[in-house]
Design a protein around this motif. Structure first.
Motif, PDB file in Angstrom:
ATOM      1  N   LYS A   1       0.350  11.520   8.117  1.00 39.43           N
ATOM      2  CA  LYS A   1       0.603  10.566   9.248  1.00 39.43           C
ATOM      3  C   LYS A   1       1.467   9.468   8.485  1.00 39.43           C
ATOM      4  N   GLU A   2       1.089   9.131   7.408  1.00 40.84           N
ATOM      5  CA  GLU A   2       1.775   7.949   6.657  1.00 40.84           C
ATOM      6  C   GLU A   2       3.237   8.393   6.408  1.00 40.84           C
ATOM      7  N   ALA A   3       3.423   9.592   6.058  1.00 37.95           N
ATOM      8  CA  ALA A   3       4.746  10.103   5.875  1.00 37.95           C
ATOM      9  C   ALA A   3       5.762   9.890   6.989  1.00 37.95           C
ATOM     10  N   GLY A   4       5.233  10.310   8.134  1.00 35.94           N
ATOM     11  CA  GLY A   4       5.967  10.356   9.530  1.00 35.94           C
ATOM     12  C   GLY A   4       6.169   8.929   9.878  1.00 35.94           C
TER      13      GLY A   4
ATOM     14  N   PHE B   1       9.009 -16.039   1.615  1.00 40.87           N
ATOM     15  CA  PHE B   1       8.393 -16.333   2.712  1.00 40.87           C
ATOM     16  C   PHE B   1       8.900 -15.469   3.837  1.00 40.87           C
ATOM     17  N   ILE B   2       7.784 -14.697   4.425  1.00 39.97           N
ATOM     18  CA  ILE B   2       8.426 -13.754   5.587  1.00 39.97           C
ATOM     19  C   ILE B   2       7.584 -13.823   6.916  1.00 39.97           C
ATOM     20  N   PRO B   3       8.202 -14.409   7.952  1.00 37.36           N
ATOM     21  CA  PRO B   3       7.365 -14.802   9.056  1.00 37.36           C
ATOM     22  C   PRO B   3       6.909 -13.174   9.762  1.00 37.36           C
ATOM     23  N   GLY B   4       5.971 -13.102  10.354  1.00 39.73           N
ATOM     24  CA  GLY B   4       5.699 -11.936  11.077  1.00 39.73           C
ATOM     25  C   GLY B   4       5.111 -10.882  10.659  1.00 39.73           C
ATOM     26  N   VAL B   5       3.704 -11.205  10.151  1.00 39.17           N
ATOM     27  CA  VAL B   5       2.988  -9.932   9.549  1.00 39.17           C
ATOM     28  C   VAL B   5       2.679  -8.871  10.529  1.00 39.17           C
ATOM     29  N   GLY B   6       2.363  -7.825  10.020  1.00 37.24           N
ATOM     30  CA  GLY B   6       1.957  -6.853  10.882  1.00 37.24           C
ATOM     31  C   GLY B   6       2.782  -5.591  11.376  1.00 37.24           C
ATOM     32  N   GLY B   7       4.180  -5.922  11.383  1.00 43.60           N
ATOM     33  CA  GLY B   7       5.027  -5.080  11.633  1.00 43.60           C
ATOM     34  C   GLY B   7       5.459  -4.088  10.412  1.00 43.60           C
ATOM     35  N   GLY B   8       6.134  -3.061  10.753  1.00 41.14           N
ATOM     36  CA  GLY B   8       6.272  -1.908   9.951  1.00 41.14           C
ATOM     37  C   GLY B   8       7.020  -2.267   8.751  1.00 41.14           C
ATOM     38  N   VAL B   9       8.245  -3.066   8.779  1.00 35.97           N
ATOM     39  CA  VAL B   9       9.104  -3.321   7.877  1.00 35.97           C
ATOM     40  C   VAL B   9       8.377  -4.581   7.033  1.00 35.97           C
ATOM     41  N   THR B  10       7.797  -5.615   7.459  1.00 35.63           N
ATOM     42  CA  THR B  10       7.284  -6.519   7.051  1.00 35.63           C
ATOM     43  C   THR B  10       6.155  -6.440   6.066  1.00 35.63           C
ATOM     44  N   SER B  11       5.449  -5.333   6.539  1.00 38.84           N
ATOM     45  CA  SER B  11       4.137  -4.784   5.747  1.00 38.84           C
ATOM     46  C   SER B  11       4.610  -3.990   4.502  1.00 38.84           C
TER      47      SER B  11
ATOM     48  N   LEU C   1      -2.818  -6.210   2.868  1.00 34.73           N
ATOM     49  CA  LEU C   1      -1.369  -6.299   2.474  1.00 34.73           C
ATOM     50  C   LEU C   1      -1.211  -6.848   0.959  1.00 34.73           C
ATOM     51  N   GLY C   2      -2.094  -7.825   0.874  1.00 30.84           N
ATOM     52  CA  GLY C   2      -2.251  -8.398  -0.558  1.00 30.84           C
ATOM     53  C   GLY C   2      -1.442  -9.778  -0.218  1.00 30.84           C
ATOM     54  N   TYR C   3      -0.908 -10.307   0.769  1.00 30.07           N
ATOM     55  CA  TYR C   3      -0.251 -11.471   0.413  1.00 30.07           C
ATOM     56  C   TYR C   3      -0.841 -12.673   0.101  1.00 30.07           C
ATOM     57  N   ASP C   4      -0.379 -13.654  -0.505  1.00 31.06           N
ATOM     58  CA  ASP C   4      -1.253 -14.754  -1.149  1.00 31.06           C
ATOM     59  C   ASP C   4      -1.606 -15.837  -0.211  1.00 31.06           C
ATOM     60  N   ARG C   5      -0.793 -16.056   1.168  1.00 29.97           N
ATOM     61  CA  ARG C   5      -1.263 -17.154   1.935  1.00 29.97           C
ATOM     62  C   ARG C   5      -0.637 -16.903   3.385  1.00 29.97           C
ATOM     63  N   GLY C   6      -1.552 -17.116   4.338  1.00 28.46           N
ATOM     64  CA  GLY C   6      -0.999 -16.841   5.556  1.00 28.46           C
ATOM     65  C   GLY C   6      -1.029 -18.034   6.547  1.00 28.46           C
ATOM     66  N   ILE C   7      -0.287 -18.218   7.314  1.00 27.88           N
ATOM     67  CA  ILE C   7      -0.423 -19.458   8.240  1.00 27.88           C
ATOM     68  C   ILE C   7      -0.107 -18.994   9.708  1.00 27.88           C
TER      69      ILE C   7
ATOM     70  N   ILE D   1       2.294   2.328  -2.877  1.00 25.25           N
ATOM     71  CA  ILE D   1       2.426   1.657  -1.657  1.00 25.25           C
ATOM     72  C   ILE D   1       2.572   2.433  -0.218  1.00 25.25           C
ATOM     73  N   LYS D   2       1.757   2.087   0.845  1.00 20.33           N
ATOM     74  CA  LYS D   2       1.725   3.088   1.795  1.00 20.33           C
ATOM     75  C   LYS D   2       1.885   2.168   3.265  1.00 20.33           C
TER      76      LYS D   2
END
Length: 325
Positions: free
Chosen positions: A130-133, A159-169, A198-204, A292-293
């Motif tokens: 599933k992860e590979a796909g 700084f990367i706005p918009g957590v949760g998407g495939g690329v940002t993850s 995901l291990g980010y340091d800070r979220g707003i 990293i998955k």
């Protein structure tokens, strides 16, 4: 062979003839395929053409047959599809004949895909099926944006706005593995909480005043994919002389920004898209080394792919949506 196509302006699940590999082609029996936001835009690009186009850019499966000149992979090997076609070396920009799997080249929302062995790689050892796909498009896009174009350094703040998407993850995980500090945002505080893995340091929260919330931060690099809705807010929090990389626009493509403030601030604006096969060959051992998955959201059978598209459009997912055959 079942396949999900765009034809005559509509999405359809149809039966299509199976093709046989020739020359350096391989036939991959797909097990899973990942949805990406580009899939939502294909309908407008293709229009009402009568020729069916198979959608889908990400996929993983098993080599079923090989052409008589194919030699890189053996029948039965587990593989992923490299969606970045004809871009071999890490160049400043894609070559003129660059294409992405899934229109106009037939894609992965099908039981099988016929493709050159040049654009198939062995499945990363630490990923399940599933992860590979859902791996290649998002991870490769993120790798180029972060390392090749963004030139992130250990100890810098991203700084990367918009957590949760495939690329940002992927970007968040790769930046942390490389030793950077990572700040991200979401419109939904629950999504921020769910994405802490995901291990980010800070979220707003997106609705906060970013200049006030991040007044104590020195942000070296911004990676933007939201577009007009957030670009100026992102630029406002970037330190003087900092870098901003953009690889997409999920909101409006066209907007204005203050050019005088930009050149007085000595900012650097860099575009990025997908990545080369050379970068994919760098990416795979990096994610294997750091475990990293992709973050998975939900899976659907191919017969229920319309529901998967509706879920993707809702933007409520945390991680990747996938199809299983």
């Amino acid at each position: 062979m079942k396949a999900y196509v765009i034809q005559n302006g509509t999405y359809q699940l149809v039966d299509t003839p199976e093709q046989q590999p020739k020359g350096r082609q391989v036939l991959v029996h797909l097990k899973t395929a990942g949805l990406n936001h580009r899939d939502l835009n294909i309908k407008d690009r293709v229009g009402s053409k009568a020729e069916p186009y198979i959608l889908g850019s990400d996929g993983a499966g098993v080599i079923e047959k090989t052409g008589d000149e194919a030699s890189r992979l053996e029948i039965g090997e587990e593989v992923i599809i490299n969606p970045s076609l004809n871009w071999y070396d890490n160049t400043e920009a894609p070559p003129e004949d660059f294409q992405i799997v899934g229109v106009p080249f037939n894609g992965t929302f099908a039981e099988k895909i016929l493709i050159s062995e040049d654009f198939v790689e062995r499945k990363p050892t630490h990923l399940n099926g599933k992860e590979a796909g859902v791996f290649a498009l998002s991870a490769l896009t993120g790798y180029r944006a972060l390392f090749t174009q963004g030139k992130i350094k250990e100890g810098e703040t991203l700084f990367i706005p918009g957590v949760g998407g495939g690329v940002t993850s992927f970007i968040i995980q790769m930046a942390k593995a490389f030793g950077a500090r990572v700040i991200t945002t979401s419109r939904d505080s629950d999504k921020l909480k769910q994405s802490e893995k995901l291990g980010y340091d800070r979220g707003i929260v997106t609705d906060e005043d970013w200049k006030i919330a991040l007044a104590d931060e020195q942000i070296d690099l911004v990676i933007e994919s939201i577009g007009g809705a957030t670009f100026n807010k992102s630029l406002d929090v970037l330190k003087k002389g900092g870098r901003i990389v953009t690889f997409g626009s999920s909101t409006n493509d066209e907007f204005t920004f203050n050019l005088r403030s930009f050149f007085y601030g000595q900012y650097k604006l860099i575009g990025s898209t997908m990545g080369s096969r050379e970068e994919l060959h760098e990416l795979i051992p990096f994610v294997e080394e750091h475990n990293i998955k992709p973050l998975l959201d939900k899976g659907y059978p191919l017969d229920d792919i319309d529901t998967a598209f509706t879920h993707l459009e809702s933007q409520k997912q945390v991680g990747k949506i996938y199809i299983h055959m």
